[in-house]
Structure formats: structure tokens, C-alpha cells
Scaffold this active site. Structure first.
Site, PDB file in Angstrom:
ATOM      1  N   ARG A  82     -17.360  89.374  66.864  1.00 35.69           N
ATOM      2  CA  ARG A  82     -18.186  90.527  66.477  1.00 35.69           C
ATOM      3  C   ARG A  82     -17.860  90.960  65.056  1.00 35.69           C
ATOM      4  NH1 ARG A  82     -18.144  95.380  70.581  1.00 35.69           N
ATOM      5  NH2 ARG A  82     -16.158  95.788  69.561  1.00 35.69           N
ATOM      6  N   LYS A 184     -20.369  96.637  63.776  1.00 33.00           N
ATOM      7  CA  LYS A 184     -19.415  97.748  63.811  1.00 33.00           C
ATOM      8  C   LYS A 184     -19.074  98.162  62.377  1.00 33.00           C
ATOM      9  CE  LYS A 184     -15.743  99.009  66.989  1.00 33.00           C
ATOM     10  NZ  LYS A 184     -16.326 100.219  67.556  1.00 33.00           N
ATOM     11  N   GLU A 220     -27.451 104.222  72.994  1.00 37.66           N
ATOM     12  CA  GLU A 220     -26.032 104.318  73.359  1.00 37.66           C
ATOM     13  C   GLU A 220     -25.501 105.660  72.865  1.00 37.66           C
ATOM     14  OE1 GLU A 220     -23.419 101.528  71.349  1.00 37.66           O
ATOM     15  OE2 GLU A 220     -24.768 101.381  69.638  1.00 37.66           O
TER      16      GLU A 220
END
Ligand code: PLP
Ligand code: COI
Length: 341
Positions: A82, A184, A220
Site C-alpha cells: 500500500r 495513505k 469511510e
């Protein structure tokens, strides 16, 4: 190894400086070997890319002491992958996956005294991150970067541990349809700061973000994905290109299906459906699984049938199975647990 004298059971989710951190620098197109250092300070140019244009991304993972006394971490290869995706999207150099995992292992080993004991309720949070470190004044990527990993022992992300949360549907957006919500990037969290401060002022624990384009679909929170349980026991999680692909959520879907024999669905979840669910929860490394008891949509309360005093039964089974796998009480799927010591 003697553990530090820390009141493990009363830790919140905060920063406590530990002994060693890993630092590697990228210069002239290559990463150096990297070192463990006691120096917790970062010294960079006043004009560093990260300070001017927020060129930074990070990861979050945990080390656990298992029932039989090992120290392990959970699926670190997925954090490496990620972070690679984050770096590519932010025009940053990739820190190679094998080196990433090796550096995590070394950093945890070097801070073994801070890994909370089994059964204490605390874990060692691991924060890998990278930032542009050389001067950048025109809008462009930096040429030099630093990759670091620090650790800090933590307790529950939400005060009150696993007490159900009250969240609100948020009028601010977290991520644009073709933006950076799926990586992220530090900038996603900067975006969410005003919204979370405002939510706390209004008495809510967290924000539920909707899709920015239509404001009809659930995305989210600022730091976790959602899972829902339908009244007939299906586990549902929102599918969207602008949410972070949570490793906890991806793991929970496997746990639900393969360990608990539940039906699972990753699909678009409409705001209109919220009133029909039996249980809801937030999931993530920091949040683990935090149950949601109430969702407030501009004054209209949606009270989950699971109530405000406990986790719903399916959420609880998911929580117990996942943490059982992480703490070595339940056999893990192949490749999920990286033994450090
Ligand atoms: N969504 C956001 C925005 C997050 O910051 C996090 C935390 O990492 C998650 C979801 C959960 O991801 P993971 O389960 O990989 O920790
Ligand atoms: C994590 O769960 O590791 C996160 O990064 C969430 C966070 C914003 C604390």
C-alpha cells in the site's frame, strides 16, 4: 528482555517516545542502507517538499505479543504494497517491499522492551512514513526523501475501548472521486482535521464521510473503513475507489467467510440503507473493530439494533476471531503472521 515500567492497561492512543527508530535517505536516485538511531529529531530544509506541498505518506501497523510469548506483526507485506501505491501516486520513490518488512522487523526488535505484554490490552503501534526532504519551491516533486519508522505503545483508539460510538454523517468531503482517498497520503488527514474537531465539538465520536460526487453512498471515517451486518447476518462493506483499502477490512472479509461461514459482500452501500442494518462497526489497525451504536444524519437518529452498551453478536465474533489470530490463539491463514521474535 526486561519490559519498560509502563502502565500498559491504561495507555490511550498516544505517542510515547521509544528507544530506536529506522531512518533511510533517498538521494541521487537511490536509497541508502538505513540505520537504527536514537535520535528522534528530523532536521530538514525550511523549504522541504513536505513542508511546502505536503509530499508525504505513511502506514500504520502493530506488533503483538502472542499467547505463547512471541512478538509478531500482521500482514506487513500488505502495508509495504500500500505504501508503494501511495508513493507512486505522490511521485515519491518506492521503498522496496523486502527492505520495508526487514526495517519493520529491525525497528520492533530494537524496541522490544516497549512491546506490551500478552493480555495487557495494549500493542506496539508501528508508523512507517516518507517525506520529500530537499528544498522545493516550484510545484514539483522533491529529489530527496527520508523514510522512517518509529514505534509507540498504544491502547484503544477510542476512549472507552469497545463501547459503541455515536457518529454523524459529515457535510465535509474527505476525498474526491479521482483524488487521493485510496492512498495513505498525509494530505487526506489534514483535510479531515476540521471535520473531526467539529464533530467532537458537537458531541460525536467520528464522521461518516459520503461519496463526494453524489453524497448518497457511504465511504469511510477519517481513519477506518466500515463494516455492516444485515438483519439476515451478511457482512457488508462499502466498495469505492476513494476509500483506503484497509488491511483489517480485507482480513475481516476472509475471517467472516472462511472462519465464521458468513456471507460477505463488498458493494456500494447507500446512506438510505443504514436504517436497515443490524450492526455497524469501524475497522482499522488503530480502531481494530469499534462498534457503532448510533448514526446521526442531520438530526435524524439511526439507532443500530445492537444498541449502545455492547458490540453486536456478529461484530463480536469478528473481533474475537481477528484478535485471536493476531495474538496467536487461533491459527492464521498462511502468510498473515510475520514472527519477529
Ligand atoms: N481508512 C483510513 C482513512 C485509515 O486511515 C485507515 C488506517 O490505516 C484505515 C481505513 C484502516 O486501514 P488498515 O486496516 O489497513 O489499518
Ligand atoms: C491506522 O489505523 O493505522 C491509522 O493510520 C489510522 C490513524 C489515522 C490513526
Amino acid at each position: 528482555m526486561e519490559k519498560k515500567n509502563i502502565d500498559w492497561g491504561n495507555l490511550g492512543f498516544g505517542y510515547l517516545q521509544t528507544d530506536k527508530r529506522f531512518v533511510s535517505n533517498f538521494k541521487n536516485g537511490a536509497w541508502d542502507e538505513g540505520v537504527l538511531t536514537e535520535d528522534d529529531k528530523v532536521v530538514i530544509s525550511e523549504c522541504a517538499g513536505v513542508l511546502q506541498y505536503a509530499q508525504t505518506c505513511f502506514e500504520g501497523m502493530k506488533a503483538y505479543t502472542t499467547e505463547d510469548g512471541h512478538i509478531v506483526t500482521f500482514r506487513p507485506d500488505l502495508n509495504a504494497e500500500r505504501m508503494e501505491a501511495s508513493c507512486l501516486r505522490l511521485e515519491m520513490p518506492v521503498f522496496p517491499k523486502d527492505k520495508f518488512v526487514e526495517a519493520v522487523v529491525k525497528t520492533v526488535e530494537a524496541n522490544e522492551a516497549y512491546v506490551p505484554p500478552y493480555g495487557s490490552g495494549a500493542t506496539l503501534y508501528i508508523r512507517p512514513y516518507m517525506f520529500g526532504s530537499n528544498p522545493v519551491i516550484g510545484v514539483k516533486p522533491a529529489d530527496e526523501y527520508q523514510f522512517r519508522i518509529f514505534t509507540t505503545p498504544v491502547g484503544p483508539y477510542f476512549k472507552g475501548g469497545v463501547k459503541p460510538l455515536t457518529i454523524r454523517i459529515c457535510d465535509f468531503d474527505r476525498a474526491a472521486p479521482h483524488g487521493t482517498g485510496h492512498i495513505k497520503a498525509g494530505l487526506n488527514y489534514a483535510m479531515s482535521l476540521h471535520a473531526i474537531v467539529d464533530a467532537h465539538h458537537q458531541g460525536y465520536d467520528e464522521n461518516m464521510y459520503l461519496d463526494a460526487a453524489t453524497r448518497t453512498k457511504v465511504e469511510e471515517t477519517g481513519g477506518a473503513n466500515f463494516i455492516f451486518v444485515t438483519k439476515d447476518g451478511k457482512v457488508v462493506t462499502p466498495k469505492s475507489n476513494s476509500i483506503l483499502p484497509s488491511i483489517t477490512r480485507r482480513s475481516l472479509m476472509v475471517v467472516a467467510k472462511d472462519y465464521l461461514g458468513l456471507e460477505v459482500e463488498e458493494r456500494e452501500v447507500y446512506k438510505e440503507e443504514l436504517k436497515d442494518f443490524a450492526e455497524a462497526g469501524l475497522c482499522g489497525t488503530a480502531a481494530v473493530i469499534s462498534p457503532v451504536g448510533k448514526i446521526v444524519d442531520h438530526g435524524t437518529e439511526i439507532c443500530l439494533p445492537s444498541g449502545m452498551s455492547d458490540m453486536g453478536p456478529v461484530t463480536k465474533k469478528l473481533y474475537e476471531t481477528l484478535t485471536g489470530i493476531q495474538m496467536g490463539r487461533i491459527e492464521a491463514p498462511q502468510g498473515w503472521i510475520k514472527v519477529i521474535k
